[in-house]
Design a protein around this motif. Structure first.
Motif, PDB file in Angstrom:
ATOM      1  N   CYS A  10       0.828  -1.208   0.000  1.00  0.00           N
ATOM      2  CA  CYS A  10       0.000   0.000   0.000  1.00  0.00           C
ATOM      3  C   CYS A  10       0.858   1.251   0.000  1.00  0.00           C
ATOM      4  CB  CYS A  10      -0.872   0.070   1.250  1.00  0.00           C
ATOM      5  SG  CYS A  10      -1.780  -1.408   1.590  1.00  0.00           S
ATOM      6  N   LYS A  74       7.102  -0.758  -4.711  1.00  0.00           N
ATOM      7  CA  LYS A  74       6.245  -1.931  -4.577  1.00  0.00           C
ATOM      8  C   LYS A  74       7.043  -3.230  -4.516  1.00  0.00           C
ATOM      9  CE  LYS A  74       2.373  -4.291  -6.649  1.00  0.00           C
ATOM     10  NZ  LYS A  74       1.621  -4.589  -7.852  1.00  0.00           N
ATOM     11  N   ASP A  94      -3.060  -6.269  -5.049  1.00  0.00           N
ATOM     12  CA  ASP A  94      -3.068  -4.801  -4.917  1.00  0.00           C
ATOM     13  C   ASP A  94      -4.177  -4.329  -3.991  1.00  0.00           C
ATOM     14  OD1 ASP A  94      -0.970  -4.570  -6.606  1.00  0.00           O
ATOM     15  OD2 ASP A  94      -2.040  -3.445  -8.168  1.00  0.00           O
ATOM     16  N   GLN A  98      -8.042  -3.573  -8.011  1.00  0.00           N
ATOM     17  CA  GLN A  98      -7.926  -3.837  -9.448  1.00  0.00           C
ATOM     18  C   GLN A  98      -7.682  -5.324  -9.674  1.00  0.00           C
ATOM     19  OE1 GLN A  98      -4.963  -0.790 -10.718  1.00  0.00           O
ATOM     20  NE2 GLN A  98      -6.480  -0.306 -12.263  1.00  0.00           N
ATOM     21  N   ARG A 201      -9.439   1.492 -11.176  1.00  0.00           N
ATOM     22  CA  ARG A 201      -9.228   1.717  -9.762  1.00  0.00           C
ATOM     23  C   ARG A 201     -10.511   2.173  -9.079  1.00  0.00           C
ATOM     24  NH1 ARG A 201      -5.380   3.500  -6.260  1.00  0.00           N
ATOM     25  NH2 ARG A 201      -3.355   2.623  -6.757  1.00  0.00           N
TER      26      ARG A 201
HETATM   27  N1  UDP Z   1       2.451   0.563  -4.384  1.00  0.00           N
HETATM   28  C1  UDP Z   1       3.416   0.444  -3.388  1.00  0.00           C
HETATM   29  N2  UDP Z   1       4.531   1.244  -3.450  1.00  0.00           N
HETATM   30  C2  UDP Z   1       4.735   2.154  -4.442  1.00  0.00           C
HETATM   31  C3  UDP Z   1       3.747   2.235  -5.464  1.00  0.00           C
HETATM   32  C4  UDP Z   1       2.625   1.431  -5.400  1.00  0.00           C
HETATM   33  O1  UDP Z   1       3.293  -0.367  -2.468  1.00  0.00           O
HETATM   34  O2  UDP Z   1       5.734   2.834  -4.430  1.00  0.00           O
HETATM   35  C5  UDP Z   1       1.224  -0.291  -4.316  1.00  0.00           C
HETATM   36  C6  UDP Z   1      -0.094   0.456  -4.447  1.00  0.00           C
HETATM   37  O3  UDP Z   1      -0.540   0.934  -3.212  1.00  0.00           O
HETATM   38  C7  UDP Z   1      -1.023  -0.612  -5.022  1.00  0.00           C
HETATM   39  C8  UDP Z   1      -0.078  -1.448  -5.875  1.00  0.00           C
HETATM   40  O4  UDP Z   1       1.241  -1.174  -5.410  1.00  0.00           O
HETATM   41  O5  UDP Z   1      -1.568  -1.441  -4.006  1.00  0.00           O
HETATM   42  C9  UDP Z   1      -0.216  -1.126  -7.346  1.00  0.00           C
HETATM   43  O6  UDP Z   1      -0.001   0.253  -7.554  1.00  0.00           O
HETATM   44  P1  UDP Z   1      -0.822   1.094  -8.614  1.00  0.00           P
HETATM   45  O7  UDP Z   1      -2.273   0.809  -8.501  1.00  0.00           O
HETATM   46  O8  UDP Z   1      -0.370   2.502  -8.450  1.00  0.00           O
HETATM   47  O9  UDP Z   1      -0.250   0.512  -9.970  1.00  0.00           O
HETATM   48  P2  UDP Z   1      -1.067   0.014 -11.258  1.00  0.00           P
HETATM   49  O10 UDP Z   1      -2.261  -0.736 -10.789  1.00  0.00           O
HETATM   50  O11 UDP Z   1      -1.408   1.251 -11.992  1.00  0.00           O
HETATM   51  O12 UDP Z   1      -0.077  -0.840 -11.972  1.00  0.00           O
END
Ligand code: UDP
Ligand code: MG
Length: 316
Positions: A10, A74, A94, A98, A201
Motif C-alpha cells: 500500500c 512496490k 493490490d 484492481q 481503480r
Molecule cells: N504501491 C506500493 N509502493 C509504491 C507504489 C505502489 O506499495 O511505491 C502499491 C499500491 O498501493 C497498489 C499497488 O502497489 O496497491 C499497485 O499500484 P498502482 O495501482 O499505483 O499501480 P497500477 O495498478 O497502476 O499498476
C-alpha cells in the motif's frame, strides 16, 4: 486447515484500506478449508494509510502489517511481505481492488487440486488505460522476451498465489534490485495463468508515471538479460567490417586517381557516427556497472519503522 497469507502493498491508499479489507474478507470468508491472514505493507505512505491499517489491526486479529521508514517501492513491499509470510499459500494482491479477490478461490484450486505451484493473473484487456501506455507496455514485453531467457507474459500483473516452496525460492534470491515479474519466472515451478478483465481503480490514483514505467522497463531488461552488452559488441564488429571495406575503397581510389584534398563530408559523418555508437556502448556498459555498484553495497531491500509482526526475520 491450510493458512493463506494475503500480501497487500500500500502506498497512499488511505481511501482503499477499509474498502479493500471489507470486500476481500467478504469474498474469502466463503472459501472453505482455509484460514486467511492479511499482511499490509505500508510503503512509506504520506497520507494516513498507516493509521487506517493500525486501526484495522486493532480490531481484527487476522491483520498484520509492516510499515517502512520511507517509500521503498512496490517491489520492496512484496519482498517484505513474502519474507514475513508464514502461510502454506501466499498471495500478492493490490490494495486498489484492481485485482478481483474473486479469483483467489480459483487460484487456490489450481495449486491444491490441479497440481500447480503457483497461479497468476493476466489481464486480457487494458481498458481504462491510456492508448500510448498500452502500446509502450506491449513493446516492452516484446523486447524483453526477445532478449532474455525468462519469459515474461504480456499483461501479467502482480496478482499471484504461490505455494510455500515457491515463496521460499523467491525470497532466497539475494538481489537488492528486485524485478519480481522476472524472478517469479526465473525460479521455475509450474504456473497456471488465469485471465481477467482490467478493472478501473476504485479510489485514489495510480502512482506510476511514464518516466517511472520507463525506468521499470530498463530495470527489467538489464536484470534478466545481458543481451544489450552483446549489442555493443555486435555493433562494434559490424562497424569495423564496414570501415575496413571503406578503407579498401579509399586506398584503391587514392592509388588509381591520386589524392586531391576532399572528403570533409564523409570524414565528419563517419566521425559522428562512430562517436555516437561509442557513447551508446559506453552507456549500456554504464547501466550494468551501475547495477553492479548498487548490488555490491548489499543494502537492505527495505527498512521497517513499525510492525505488529513479532519476528526478527523481517527486520532485515
Ligand atoms: N504501491 C506500493 N509502493 C509504491 C507504489 C505502489 O506499495 O511505491 C502499491 C499500491 O498501493 C497498489 C499497488 O502497489 O496497491 C499497485 O499500484 P498502482 O495501482 O499505483 O499501480 P497500477 O495498478 O497502476 O499498476
Ligand atoms: Mg492499480
Amino acid at each position: 486447515m491450510k493458512t493463506v497469507d494475503l500480501i497487500v502493498p500500500c502506498y497512499n491508499e488511505s481511501e482503499m484500506i477499509d474498502l479493500f479489507y471489507e470486500r476481500t474478507t467478504e469474498v474469502v470468508s466463503k472459501i472453505a478449508g482455509y484460514k486467511f491472514n492479511f499482511i499490509f505493507i505500508d510503503d512509506g505512505s504520506a497520507d494516513d494509510t498507516l493509521a487506517k491499517i493500525i486501526n484495522l489491526a486493532e480490531n481484527h486479529s487476522d491483520v498484520k502489517y509492516i510499515s517502512f521508514s520511507r517509500n521503498f517501492g512496490k517491489e520492496a513491499g512484496m519482498y517484505a511481505g513474502l519474507k514475513a509470510s508464514t502461510g502454506d499459500r501466499v498471495a500478492v494482491i493490490d490494495a486498489d481492488l484492481q485485482h478481483p479477490p474473486e479469483l483467489i478461490e480459483t487460484m487456490l484450486k489450481a495449486i491444491d487440486e490441479e497440481g500447480y505451484d503457483s497461479c497468476s493473473a493476466r489481464r486480457v484487456s487494458r481498458e481504462g488505460e491510456p492508448k500510448l501506455r498500452s502500446a509502450l507496455s506491449r513493446l516492452f514485453y516484446k523486447i524483453i522476451n526477445k532478449m532474455s531467457d525468462v519469459e515474461i507474459v504480456d499483461g501479467a500483473v502482480d496478482f499471484r498465489m504461490m505455494s510455500r516452496e515457491m515463496v521460499d525460492a523467491v525470497i532466497s534470491l539475494p538481489e537488492v534490485q528486485r524485478f519480481s515479474k522476472g524472478i517469479f519466472c526465473w525460479v521455475g515451478f509450474k504456473t497456471k495463468w488465469i485471465e481477467f478483465k482490467n478493472v478501473a481503480r476504485v479510489a485514489g490514483q495510480t502512482s506510476w508515471s511514464m518516466w517511472g514505467l520507463f525506468k521499470y522497463a530498463i530495470e527489467g531488461i538489464t536484470a534478466f538479460s545481458t543481451f544489450p552488452l552483446r549489442i555493443a559488441s555486435i555493433m562494434g564488429v559490424l562497424i569495423s567490417s564496414a570501415s575496413f571495406i571503406y578503407l579498401m575503397f579509399v586506398l584503391i581510389k587514392t592509388l588509381a586517381f591520386g589524392d586531391p584534398v576532399q572528403g570533409y563530408a564523409s570524414t565528419i559523418v563517419i566521425l559522428l557516427f562512430i562517436g555516437g555508437i561509442t557513447i551508446l556502448a559506453l552507456g549500456i556498459i554504464g547501466e550494468y556497472l551501475a547495477k553492479m555498484y548498487i548490488e555490491t553495497k548489499r543494502r537492505p531491500v527495505f527498512i521497517t519503522r513499525k510492525t505488529n509482526i513479532k519476528d526478527e526475520k523481517n527486520e532485515k
